[in-house]
Design an enzyme around this catalytic site. Structure first.
Site, short mmCIF file in Angstrom:
data_model
loop_
_atom_site.label_atom_id
_atom_site.label_comp_id
_atom_site.label_asym_id
_atom_site.label_seq_id
_atom_site.Cartn_x
_atom_site.Cartn_y
_atom_site.Cartn_z
N LYS A 161 0.86 -1.18 0.00
CA LYS A 161 0.00 0.00 0.00
C LYS A 161 0.90 1.24 0.00
O LYS A 161 1.48 1.61 1.02
CB LYS A 161 -0.91 0.03 1.23
CG LYS A 161 -2.07 0.93 1.00
CD LYS A 161 -2.34 2.10 1.89
CE LYS A 161 -1.46 2.95 2.63
NZ LYS A 161 -1.37 4.33 2.11
N CYS A 193 14.14 10.09 7.30
CA CYS A 193 14.11 9.66 8.70
C CYS A 193 15.52 9.68 9.27
O CYS A 193 15.71 9.56 10.47
CB CYS A 193 13.49 8.29 8.83
SG CYS A 193 14.53 7.02 8.14
P1 NAD Z 1 2.45 8.69 7.95
O1 NAD Z 1 2.54 7.97 9.24
O2 NAD Z 1 1.54 9.86 7.86
O3 NAD Z 1 1.94 7.67 6.79
C1 NAD Z 1 2.58 6.45 6.56
C2 NAD Z 1 1.57 5.48 5.98
O4 NAD Z 1 0.54 5.24 6.93
C3 NAD Z 1 0.89 5.99 4.72
O5 NAD Z 1 0.81 4.92 3.80
C4 NAD Z 1 -0.47 6.44 5.20
O6 NAD Z 1 -1.47 6.24 4.23
C5 NAD Z 1 -0.72 5.57 6.41
N1 NAD Z 1 -1.45 6.27 7.48
C6 NAD Z 1 -1.24 7.55 7.90
N2 NAD Z 1 -2.05 7.83 8.93
C7 NAD Z 1 -2.78 6.73 9.18
C8 NAD Z 1 -3.79 6.41 10.12
N3 NAD Z 1 -4.20 7.28 11.03
N4 NAD Z 1 -4.33 5.17 10.08
C9 NAD Z 1 -3.91 4.27 9.19
N5 NAD Z 1 -2.96 4.53 8.26
C10 NAD Z 1 -2.40 5.74 8.25
O7 NAD Z 1 3.93 9.06 7.51
P2 NAD Z 1 4.37 9.99 6.28
O8 NAD Z 1 4.05 11.40 6.60
O9 NAD Z 1 3.87 9.41 5.00
O10 NAD Z 1 5.95 9.78 6.28
C11 NAD Z 1 6.84 10.54 7.04
C12 NAD Z 1 7.18 9.84 8.33
O11 NAD Z 1 7.78 8.58 8.07
C13 NAD Z 1 8.22 10.60 9.16
O12 NAD Z 1 7.80 10.55 10.51
C14 NAD Z 1 9.50 9.81 8.96
O13 NAD Z 1 10.43 9.93 10.00
C15 NAD Z 1 8.96 8.43 8.85
N6 NAD Z 1 9.91 7.54 8.19
C16 NAD Z 1 10.59 6.65 8.97
C17 NAD Z 1 11.52 5.81 8.39
C18 NAD Z 1 12.30 4.86 9.25
O14 NAD Z 1 13.08 4.08 8.70
N7 NAD Z 1 12.13 4.85 10.56
C19 NAD Z 1 11.77 5.86 7.01
C20 NAD Z 1 11.04 6.77 6.24
C21 NAD Z 1 10.11 7.61 6.85
#
Ligand code: NAD
Length: 484
Positions: free
Chosen positions: A175, A283
């Protein structure tokens, strides 16, 4: 002209969702809509899981080396389409084209690493655990797995998991982030050409409804998640409630400390990339710059100078060093943090709020922004900003810098620039984050090492890629055998 609508890929076919909710996909440099994506439904997920489940038995009985051969072909096809994938990525996500190329390279490296399945998936055996009794541990695939991924690395992150799951004999559903669905759609066009058996690899676009349907589906064995910490925690808890395997990687607040004996001239390019590369939306991005002792004034002067000469613009322009942030909403969020920093009394020494890029008046740009004299308990030093904002927290000594690292809650990465082996050892020994850079500003493990943090940056135990990922995607079945 109608904008293209991203389709799901299920059972080897491109299919439209029945969803009535359609979202927009933007080019963040232009500030223009470029595509549409349906926010899929539970029905979409049910169809993908049914296809993946039906494909499982035939696929798991296919010899591992035969499964790996699909990946060899996929690697070649990715190489042929390398530049095109990178350009789609930059167009919808905004990062510089060279950063997009780097991301596609990292994606391909995971495919390459996964082809080592014939050694990496092996189990272990011991004869004579008792008189005339032998014991074997076989690693067996489990069924359908899924990945839910963030917007900042739309090409690479699904491939931290997918090639390993599939080469181990599982089937898979991705997804993508609804903000950037085009890159994975381009990648799946290539997957489609390779001719994997129908149902082995599937993709469903969407947002929360798709996620929840995946988390609750009884036929999904495990979930790999990467995204922000609140979502990671939610995913972890819900997978626990539904009895799934889960690895949930969350957000970060990475500190880059610099000691007085560091080689500032040699380190400056990677220091700048740490904070401003991918517009701070990594990240692994540096977020807090922590000068140790009396290096502060000289470091800040040089860092400021190097920042000011950086070219901000459209990521497709080869000269651009920093692109826009991903969306208008994210731009507002980052600007909110800048306002908060001013309100809480940090010194704004470089202000990117009203930054304009002449040819791109509608792009979601924020100029590089630097705060000095940030205190460890200020919002700027505690929350993930995920934009081009640097918070300088001056530390009197290395102990104070290590204390700063270990009191953030997030524990993804930490870096130290130093000329001292002793300081380096102290730092890497004592800091909590699991990814550590020494004279490296982005501590990014390659595909053959594990990727993931600790503390609030990771929920679960097995991280992304590395050797351990073969454990996540298999169950070790132990056979204890005696013949009379
Ligand atoms: P996000 O949490 O908003 O979304 C990530 C995924 O979760 C998306 O596919 C989204 O559709 C889904 N999602 C979002 N909110 C949801 C909810 N309430 N219920 C169910 N699904 C939900 O993250 P983002 O803004 O897309 O990405 C940025 C974040 O990702 C930053 O916090 C970054 O640090 C983190 N990140 C971490 C790593 C790591 O290796 N730790 C790597 C890349 C990004």
């Amino acid at each position: 002209m109608a904008l293209p609508l991203m389709k799901n890929y299920v059972n080897g076919e491109w299919v439209e969702s029945n969803s009535k909710t359609i979202g927009d996909v933007w080019n963040p440099a232009l500030g223009e809509k470029i595509a549409r994506v349906a926010y899929g439904t539970k029905e979409d997920v049910d169809k993908a899981v049914a296809a993946a489940k039906a494909a499982f038995w035939e696929w798991r009985t296919t010899p591992p080396l035969t499964r790996a051969r699909y990946l060899f072909r996929l690697k070649d096809a990715f190489e042929e389409n390398f530049e095109e994938i990178a350009r789609v990525l930059t167009t919808e996500q905004g990062k510089c084209i060279d950063e997009a190329r780097g991301e596609v390279r990292r994606m391909i490296e995971n495919v390459e690493h996964a082809t080592g399945v014939t050694t990496l998936m092996c189990g272990y055996t011991l004869e004579d655990i008792a008189k005339n009794i032998d014991c074997y541990g076989h690693r067996q695939p489990m069924g359908v797995f899924g990945a839910i991924v963030p917007y900042n690395f739309p090409g690479m992150v699904p491939w931290w998991f997918l090639p390993y799951a599939v080469v181990c004999g599982n089937t898979f559903i991705v997804k993508p982030s609804e903000q950037v669905p085009m890159t994975q759609t381009k990648i799946f066009e290539i997957v489609d050409e390779i001719g994997f058996p129908e149902g082995v690899i599937n993709m469903v676009h969407g947002s929360r409804d798709v996620v929840n349907a995946m988390l609750d589906h009884p036929d999904i064995e495990g979930i790999s998640f990467v995204g922000s910490t609140p979502t990671a925690k939610y995913i972890y808890e819900r997978c626990g409630a539904t009895g799934k395997r889960v690895q949930a990687l969350g957000g970060a607040k990475n500190i880059v400390a610099v000691t007085p004996d560091a080689d500032l001239a040699a380190g400056m390019p990677s220091l700048i990339t740490s904070f401003f590369g991918c517009t701070g939306q990594r990240c692994l991005s540096g977020s807090i710059l922590a000068p140790v002792g009396d290096v502060a004034d000289e470091l800040i002067e040089k860092f400021l100078f190097a920042t000011k000469v950086m070219k901000v613009g459209n990521g497709l322009d080869e000269q651009t060093a920093m692109g826009p942030v991903v969306s208008a909403a994210h731009k507002e969020r980052v600007l909110g943090f800048i306002e908060k920093g001013i309100e809480e009394g940090a010194d704004l020494i470089l202000d990117g709020r009203d930054f304009k890029v002449p040819d791109y008046p509608n792009g979601f740009f924020i100029g590089p922004t630097i705060f000095d004299n940030v205190k460890p308990d200020m919002t700027l030093a505690c929350q993930e900003i995920f934009g081009p904002v640097v918070s300088i927290v001056r530390c009197k000594d290395l102990d104070e810098a290590i204390e700063l690292v270990n009191t953030r809650g997030f524990a993804n990465a930490a870096c130290l620039y130093t000329g001292s082996g002793g300081a380096a050892r102290e730092f890497k020994y004592r800091v909590k984050p699991s990814m550590v850079g020494i004279n490296i500003g982005i501590a990014a493990p390659m595909s053959f090492f594990p990727f993931g943090g600790a503390g609030d940056s990771m929920f679960g135990d097995i991280k992304g890629h590395g050797q351990e990922i073969f454990h996540f995607f298999t169950d070790t079945k132990v056979v204890i055998e005696r013949w009379f």
